[in-house]
Design a protein around this motif. Structure first.
Motif, short mmCIF file in Angstrom:
data_model
loop_
_atom_site.label_atom_id
_atom_site.label_comp_id
_atom_site.label_asym_id
_atom_site.label_seq_id
_atom_site.Cartn_x
_atom_site.Cartn_y
_atom_site.Cartn_z
N ALA A 265 0.83 -1.21 0.00
CA ALA A 265 0.00 0.00 0.00
C ALA A 265 0.86 1.26 0.00
N MET A 266 2.06 1.14 0.59
CA MET A 266 2.93 2.32 0.68
C MET A 266 3.84 2.48 -0.52
N VAL A 267 4.43 1.40 -1.01
CA VAL A 267 5.49 1.57 -2.02
C VAL A 267 5.19 0.92 -3.37
N ASP A 268 4.10 0.18 -3.51
CA ASP A 268 3.70 -0.39 -4.80
C ASP A 268 4.84 -1.12 -5.51
N PRO A 269 5.38 -2.17 -4.90
CA PRO A 269 6.49 -2.88 -5.54
C PRO A 269 6.00 -3.78 -6.67
N GLU A 270 6.89 -4.09 -7.59
CA GLU A 270 6.56 -5.07 -8.62
C GLU A 270 6.94 -6.48 -8.18
N ARG A 271 7.85 -6.55 -7.21
CA ARG A 271 8.30 -7.86 -6.74
C ARG A 271 8.63 -7.76 -5.26
N ILE A 272 8.40 -8.85 -4.54
CA ILE A 272 8.77 -8.94 -3.13
C ILE A 272 9.68 -10.16 -2.98
N VAL A 273 10.83 -9.94 -2.40
CA VAL A 273 11.80 -11.02 -2.19
C VAL A 273 11.82 -11.37 -0.71
N LEU A 274 11.62 -12.63 -0.40
CA LEU A 274 11.62 -13.08 0.99
C LEU A 274 12.86 -13.93 1.26
N GLY A 275 13.64 -13.53 2.26
CA GLY A 275 14.81 -14.31 2.64
C GLY A 275 14.77 -14.63 4.12
N GLY A 276 15.88 -15.17 4.63
CA GLY A 276 15.96 -15.50 6.05
C GLY A 276 15.61 -16.95 6.31
N GLY A 277 15.82 -17.36 7.55
CA GLY A 277 15.68 -18.76 7.93
C GLY A 277 14.32 -19.36 7.61
N LEU A 278 13.25 -18.59 7.79
CA LEU A 278 11.92 -19.15 7.57
C LEU A 278 11.70 -19.57 6.13
#
Ligand SMILES: [Zn+2]
Length: 332
Positions: A265-278
């Motif tokens: 809602a704030m930044v309107d991304p085209e892609r979201i990258v999820l990293g980290g242990g989970l």
């Protein structure tokens, strides 16, 4: 290493101060790792010793180890550190390590790594830069990178640049409140996103389900005690197709997606990258996250589908991003 005697140009060092290790890489101008070094992160001595000084010495040790391999005495050094760092490299706030607040990384590291350009920035911003340049965020100029581990780290790319904010504090996405009556957070408020969409959050969801009696296999993996259930027991059972564990992963995906829709809602991304242990759980987490995201995001049927993908840079992301930023003189 054949290059040890030859001074290297175009090399930059990147160092990530982590909870257990200080990890450094030397990056060439093509973005390749040409050397790597790591030392354990020193634990703070209680009194009579300046907080952060031992960690700065560890950073200097990593610089020396890298220099032994590539001999780049003029290589700029990027250093990523956790917490809210201001534009002068001073750690203003660290909810998970209050004793660290006030550390002046620029002064401490400048003292033990003399004669080099040193760039200091929040570690998650560097990790986001690495994914944007070399990893799962390549080609996306409007990008959110989220690290789901013990807590939540984040970096936001807008128009191809890392968003640092007016004072350097942008991207503190883990402390967006998603439930004002939720569990207490070390930051002093209740119901921050990282109380839910993190390793600890998964453990809490799992213990609630275990106490309600719906997690037989998971409780068995935890030695028979519902209170001893941890996130890793859930992912292990989910891999085998256990229905109760998959339901908990579905809930976790909902909480992950809730925070992601706020960010969208704030930044309107085209892609979201999820990293980290989970995210080592892979599609077990990504698939429910995508489903819940599509359901929760404002105007979901009327906007282009946003890609939600796993990070690619692994544990070196922060160090690689730090080196790239130091070489290009960006951020900071
Ligand atoms: Zn918080």
């Amino acid at each position: 290493v054949t290059s040890s005697a030859r001074p290297s140009s175009g090399i930059a060092f990147g160092i990530d101060i982590g909870g257990t290790k200080v990890l450094g890489v030397a990056l060439d101008d093509g973005g390749q790792i040409v050397a790597e070094a790591r030392v354990p992160t020193p634990t703070e001595r209680p009194n009579g010793h300046e907080v952060g000084a031992d960690v700065a010495e560890a950073v200097a040790a990593v610089v020396a180890l890298l220099d032994d391999e590539v001999h780049a005495p003029n290589a700029p050094v990027g250093v990523g550190a956790p917490g809210m760092l201001d534009r002068n490299g001073v750690l203003r706030y660290a909810p998970n390590l209050p004793v660290a607040a006030g550390i002046d990384w620029r002064r401490l590291i400048g003292r033990v790594v003399p004669g080099r350009t040193v760039l200091i920035e929040n570690d998650a911003n560097f990790a986001a830069l690495a994914e944007h340049r070399f990893g799962a965020g390549r080609g996306a100029d409007h990008l959110v990178v989220v690290t789901l581990g013990t807590g939540i780290g984040g970096g936001i790319v807008i128009d191809g640049k890392i968003l640092t904010g007016a004072y350097g504090f942008a991207g503190e996405i883990g402390h967006q409140v998603v439930d004002p009556s939720g569990p207490r957070c070390p930051c002093g408020r209740r119901g921050c996103w990282e109380r839910y969409a993190s390793g600890g959050g998964l453990g809490r969801l799992a213990r609630e389900a275990a106490l309600a009696g719906t997690l037989g296999t998971v409780v068995h993996l935890a030695g028979g005690d519902p209170e001893a259930v941890k996130g890793e027991h859930v992912t292990r059972a989910a891999v085998t197709g256990d229905a109760g564990a998959l339901e908990v992963m579905e809930q976790l995906g909902w909480w992950v997606a809730l925070g992601l829709t706020n960010l969208s809602a704030m930044v309107d991304p085209e892609r979201i990258v999820l990293g980290g242990g989970l995210v080592q759980a892979g599609e077990l987490l990504l698939a429910p996250t995508r489903r819940a995201y599509a359901d929760l995001v404002e105007g979901g049927g009327s906007r282009p589908e946003i890609q939600i993908v796993a990070a690619q840079m692994g544990e070196r992301a922060g160090a690689i991003g730090a080196a790239a930023a130091a070489r290009d003189g960006i951020l900071g």
